[in-house]
Write a protein that holds these residues in place. Structure first.
Motif: not given
Lengths: 392, 400
Positions: A242, B288-289, B292, B341, A199, B285-286, B279, B281-282, B69
Motif C-alpha cells: 500500500r 465500488q469495483r 461495478k 482493505f 490499481i 474503492q474495493l 468504508e 481503509w480504502a 486485480d
C-alpha cells in the motif's frame, strides 16, 4: 496473554482540563488520548518532552519555570515565525478548506470547495490553488484570496493526489478508481493523456527537472515511472504494501515512497529505479501495525525527512543522509500529511481523526501548537502570506 | 453441474480502458497462474421479510474480482492469472468436480473452495489434492482450525471462534456483559452458540440464560410479537444473543424481545469479515469495483473469494514467478503479508492456516466497531486475540 480493556480512566478530568485550558501548548483545552499510555512518561527524547507538556502541563510548566526561568517563555515565543505564511488545509468530510495564519495560528477563513477535498497544491506564484475534489470527480482551481472557484479541470474519475510539474502548467493526477494517471494542461484545461497504471494510484510526484513523473498504486504495490516527454509508463518498481505517497529529494537523485500497510518508507535511487534503502519504524508501546506511514516532507537542504505515521499519532524525523530515525513527535490522531513553511522552520501535520493541525518547530523538533480545523483534515499547502517574501 | 470459464489474459483490463498512452509492459514470461473456484450450492430458507434473494454468485464474483486485480498488477511483472469455476448442486459429487477442475485448463494448483466443512475435508484428503493449496472461503467451523486442520488448507474466511470473540470483545468494551442466548435448531446454530459461550468465558462476559427457538411450524409474521416475548423472558441481561446462521428467525427477533435490549450475534449487531457499510481503509474503492462487476453489494464470502485470489496473486507478484510450488511455499511462509482493505497487513497463522484479520461489528446500516477492540492485548499481535491462538489450537498439520 489477553487482558480486558483498562477501565476508562479520565473520568473527573474536567477539572484538570479547565485548570490549564488556554495555555499555548499542544493539546491545550483537552487531554489527548495518548496521555493514558504509560510511554508518555517513560519514552526518551523529544517525545517525552512533548508528552510531558501535554499530559502534565501545569506541573511541567511549574517545574520548567522554576528550573529554567525564562526558558519556557522563550519556547512559547519561539512559536512565532519570522515571516508569516498561510496554511491551507482540506477538510475531507466538511467539503471545506480552512486557512490558518502562521503568525497567530488562528483559522482566519473557511470556504467551501467540491466534495471530499483531499490533495491540495499552489501554483508557483501562489495565486491559484488546485484542489482534488475526489467525489466531485474534478480538480478545482480556486482563487485563494477570495475562495472563489475559477475553473474545474477535467481530472478523470476520483482524483486523490496530484503533482504540478516544474513547468507550472502540467498537472499529473492519480485517479484512484480507474487505475490511470490523467495528465492535464492547466492553462488550456485539456487532457493531454491518460496513462494506464496499477490499481488505486494515489501518490504522485514530478522530478525537480520535470522529466519524470511517478505514481504509486496502492493495491498493485508499485511505483510507476512515467516519461514526461512521451507520457508513457516506462517502468515499475515494487515496494511494500500500500504505497501512498511519493516525494522527490530536492536534488532529484532519490525518491521517497511511504508504504502504509508495509509500515516502511522506501528510498529509491532515481537513476537505477531500485530501492536502495528501506526505513522502518519502531515506537515503544505502539503495536507495529499501527505505524502506518503516509505523508512525507523533505527539507530543501537535504538534511531531514518527516514521515507522518497515521494511527500511531506520530511524525517520524529521519536523518535524510544516514536514513536513521532520530525522533518521533507526538501529534494529533491519525496523521495524514505534512507540509513545510517556505522558510522551512515549521512543519504542519493534518490529523484526520482529531480534526486538527499540529505545528512543529523544525529546529527544535517539537510540537508547539494545535489548531482546530474542520472534520477529517487531509491535505495541506502553504504559501507566503500576501505581501510576504516569495516562497516555493 | 454448471461450469464456466472466466477470462484469462492480462490484456483484458487494458482493453476496458477507453484510451491510454502506450505503456512499456514486460512481455508475458510464463503461462497464466491457474486458479480454480469450486462451490457446493446450499439450500437456503425462503426469505421472510422480502429480503433480496440470496446471490447465486456469492463468493464467485469476489474470486473474479480478485482475478481482475491480480491481472492488473501481474502485467507489470509479466505475469497473468486464469480462473476456472465449477458449482455443484446439493447432493452432487464434489470430489469428481474437483478432479475435473484439477485436470482442466492450466492444471490449477490453487483451488478456492466455497463449501461446507465435510466437503472441504473430503477434498483435502483426496490423493489428487497432494500438491494443491485449498483456500477455504465458505466454512467457518472452528474445528477446521483445530483438530480437523489440514496442512495445505488455508482459511480465508474467519472461524466462528474469531467471529464470536470479536463480538464479545465489543460487548465487554461496552460493559454489556450479561447475555441471554437464543439458539436455533440447526447444527451450525449449536456451534455458533458454543462458540459464544467459549468467547464469553475467554473475555469475562456471562451467559445468564439460554433458550432454544425453532421457527419451523410457526408463521413468524403473525406470531413474532408474542412468541419472542416468551422466548426472551429471563433473568436480567444486557443483550439478547441470537445463533441463527441460516437466517430463519433472527431478523424478526430485533425489536421483538421481552426487555428493551439490543439483539447481537448472527443478526442485529453482527461480527463479520466484511459488509455493505464497510468504508474505511480504502474499502470504498474495493466496494465500488465489486459493485461495478457484480451489480450488488460485497458480502463476507465475496470478500473472502477476492482475498483468496488476491493472496495468490500477491505471492506470485512478489516472487515474479508463476511457479505454483514457489507461490505455495511463500503463502505458507509466516513472513508472507498481504493487504486486504482492513487497515493492517494480513497473514496466515503458521499453526493452523487461518488468515489473521480485523473483523467488523456491524448492523445493516453502519459499522459499529472493529475488532480487535482497543485494550485487548496480545504479546505478538492483537489480531491473535481473535480465534484460536497457538497454544489453544490442536492443529499439528502445519508442523507447529
Amino acid at each position: 496473554m489477553i487482558r480486558p480493556p483498562p477501565h476508562r480512566r479520565g473520568r473527573g478530568r474536567g477539572r484538570e482540563e479547565a485548570a490549564f485550558s488556554g495555555e499555548a501548548l499542544p493539546g491545550a483545552g483537552r487531554l489527548p488520548r495518548y496521555c493514558e499510555r504509560s510511554e508518555a512518561i517513560q519514552g526518551g527524547g523529544p517525545l517525552s518532552d512533548v508528552a510531558l507538556l501535554d499530559c502534565f502541563a501545569p506541573l511541567a510548566l511549574t517545574v520548567k519555570r522554576l528550573m529554567a526561568g525564562g526558558a519556557a517563555m522563550a519556547l512559547l515565543l519561539g512559536a512565532l515565525p519570522a515571516t508569516a505564511a498561510e496554511i491551507y488545509v482540506t477538510n475531507e468530510r466538511d467539503n471545506t478548506i480552512s486557512v490558518i495564519d502562521s503568525a497567530t495560528y488562528a483559522v482566519t477563513r473557511t470556504f467551501p470547495v467540491g466534495r471530499r477535498p483531499r490533495g491540495v497544491v499552489f501554483s508557483k506564484d501562489g495565486k491559484r490553488l488546485f484542489v482534488c475534489a475526489s467525489d466531485s470527480d474534478s480538480v478545482q482551481v480556486i482563487d485563494p484570496d477570495s475562495g472563489k472557484l475559477l475553473a474545474d479541470l477535467p481530472s478523470g474519475e476520483d482524483p486523490e493526489q496530484f503533482a504540478l510539474s516544474p513547468d507550472g502548467r502540467t498537472l499529473f493526477i492519480a485517479n484512484e478508481n480507474n487505475a490511470t494517471t490523467t495528465v492535464v494542461d492547466v492553462d488550456t484545461k485539456s487532457v493531454k493523456a491518460q496513462i494506464d497504471v496499477g490499481i488505486e494510484p494515489e501518490g504522485m510526484a514530478v522530478s525537480p527537472d520535470g522529466r519524470t513523473a511517478v505514481t504509486t498504486s496502492e493495491t498493485t504495490n508499485m511505483v510507476h515511472w512515467i516519461d514526461v516527454a512521451t507520457l508513457a509508463a516506462v517502468d515499475a518498481t515494487p515496494v511494500d504494501q500500500r504505497p501512498r505517497h511519493a516525494e522527490f529529494a530536492r536534488d532529484g537523485k532519490t525518491l521517497w515512497v511511504s508504504s502504509e500497510i508495509g509500515g516502511s518508507v522506501a528510498v529509491i535511487d532515481v537513476a537505477t529505479r531500485k530501492v536502495v534503502r528501506t526505513i522502518r519504524f519502531e515506537i515503544k508501546g505502539v503495536a507495529s501495525d499501527r505505524i502506518q506511514p503516509v505523508g512525507i516532507s523533505l527539507t530543501d537542504d537535504g538534511r531531514l525527512a518527516f514521515v507522518a505515521l497515521g494511527p500511531s499519532d506520530r511524525v517520524a524525523v529521519v536523518d535524510a543522509k544516514t536514513f536513521q530515525v532520530s525522533a518521533y513527535i507526538l501529534v494529533g490522531r491519525r496523521v495524514w500529511h505534512t507540509a513545510l513553511t517556505p522558510e522551512q522552520d515549521r512543519l504542519v501535520t493534518t490529523n484526520g481523526v482529531s480534526g486538527d493541525v499540529t505545528v512543529i518547530d523544525v529546529p527544535a523538533l517539537r510540537a508547539i501548537k494545535t489548531v482546530k480545523v474542520g472534520r477529517f483534515p487531509w491535505g495541506a499547502a502553504i504559501r507566503p502570506a500576501p505581501g510576504g517574501a516569495a516562497g516555493k | 453441474m454448471r461450469r464456466g470459464v472466466v477470462a484469462l489474459a492480462g490484456g483484458l483490463v487494458a482493453c476496458l480502458l477507453p484510451f491510454f498512452a502506450a505503456s512499456a509492459m514486460p512481455a508475458l514470461t510464463a503461462d497464466p497462474v491457474a486458479v480454480a473456484y469450486l462451490e457446493r450450492r446450499i439450500e437456503r430458507p425462503n426469505p421472510l421479510n422480502n429480503e433480496d434473494p440470496f446471490p447465486a454468485d456469492e463468493g464467485l464474483k469476489g474470486a473474479e474480482l480478485g482475478l481482475r486485480d491480480s491481472n492488473s498488477t501481474g502485467r507489470f511483472v509479466g505475469l497473468s492469472f486464469g480462473l476456472t469455476s465449477t458449482v455443484v448442486e446439493p447432493g452432487a459429487d464434489i470430489r469428481a468436480a474437483f478432479a475435473g477442475l484439477l485436470a482442466g485448463a492450466g492444471h490449477p494448483r490453487f483451488v478456492v473452495i466455497n463449501a461446507p466443512a465435510a466437503d472441504l475435508l473430503t477434498l483435502a484428503d483426496a490423493p489428487e489434492a497432494k500438491d494443491v493449496i485449498l483456500l477455504n472461503i465458505g466454512a467457518t467451523d472452528t474445528s477446521l482450525r483445530d483438530v480437523d486442520c489440514r496442512g495445505r488448507v488455508l482459511h480465508v474466511i474467519p472461524s466462528r471462534a474469531m467471529l464470536t470473540d470479536a463480538l464479545v470483545q465489543l460487548l465487554v468494551f461496552k460493559r454489556w456483559t450479561r447475555i441471554l442466548l437464543v439458539a436455533g435448531p440447526d447444527s451450525g446454530d449449536g456451534l455458533y452458540a458454543e462458540s459464544l459461550r467459549r468467547s464469553a468465558r475467554k473475555f469475562g462476559a456471562r451467559i445468564v440464560a439460554e433458550t432454544k427457538f425453532d421457527a419451523r411450524g410457526a408463521d413468524l409474521r403473525d406470531s413474532a410479537l408474542r412468541e419472542f416475548a416468551l422466548a426472551t423472558r429471563g433473568p436480567d441481561h444486557d443483550v439478547v444473543a441470537v445463533a441463527d446462521e441460516a437466517g430463519e428467525f433472527g431478523t424478526n427477533l430485533v425489536y421483538n424481545t421481552e426487555a428493551p435490549r439490543p439483539v447481537v450475534g448472527t443478526q442485529g449487531l453482527s461480527p463479520a469479515a466484511w459488509g455493505r457499510p464497510v468504508e474505511a481503509w480504502a474499502a470504498a474503492q474495493l466496494q465500488q469495483r465489486f459493485r461495478k462487476l457484480a451489480g450488488r453489494a460485497m458480502d463476507p464470502v465475496d470478500w473472502a473469494g477476492w482475498m483468496a485470489v488476491h493472496a495468490v496473486g500477491e505471492a506470485a507478484v512478489k516472487l515474479k514467478s508463476a511457479d505454483p510450488a514457489a507461490i505455495a511455499k511463500l503463502m505458507l511462509d509466516p513472513a508472507f503479508e498481504v493487504g486486504g482493505f482492513k487497515g493492517r497487513a494480513l497473514s496466515f497463522r503458521p499453526w493452523n492456516g487461518q488468515l489473521r484479520q480485523p473483523l467488523y461489528l456491524l448492523w445493516p446500516g453502519a459499522v459499529v466497531g472493529m475488532a480487535p477492540v482497543e485494550g485487548f492485548l496480545h504479546r505478538s499481535t492483537e489480531l491473535d486475540t481473535l480465534g484460536l491462538d497457538r497454544p489453544e489450537s490442536a492443529c499439528k498439520a502445519f508442523g507447529g
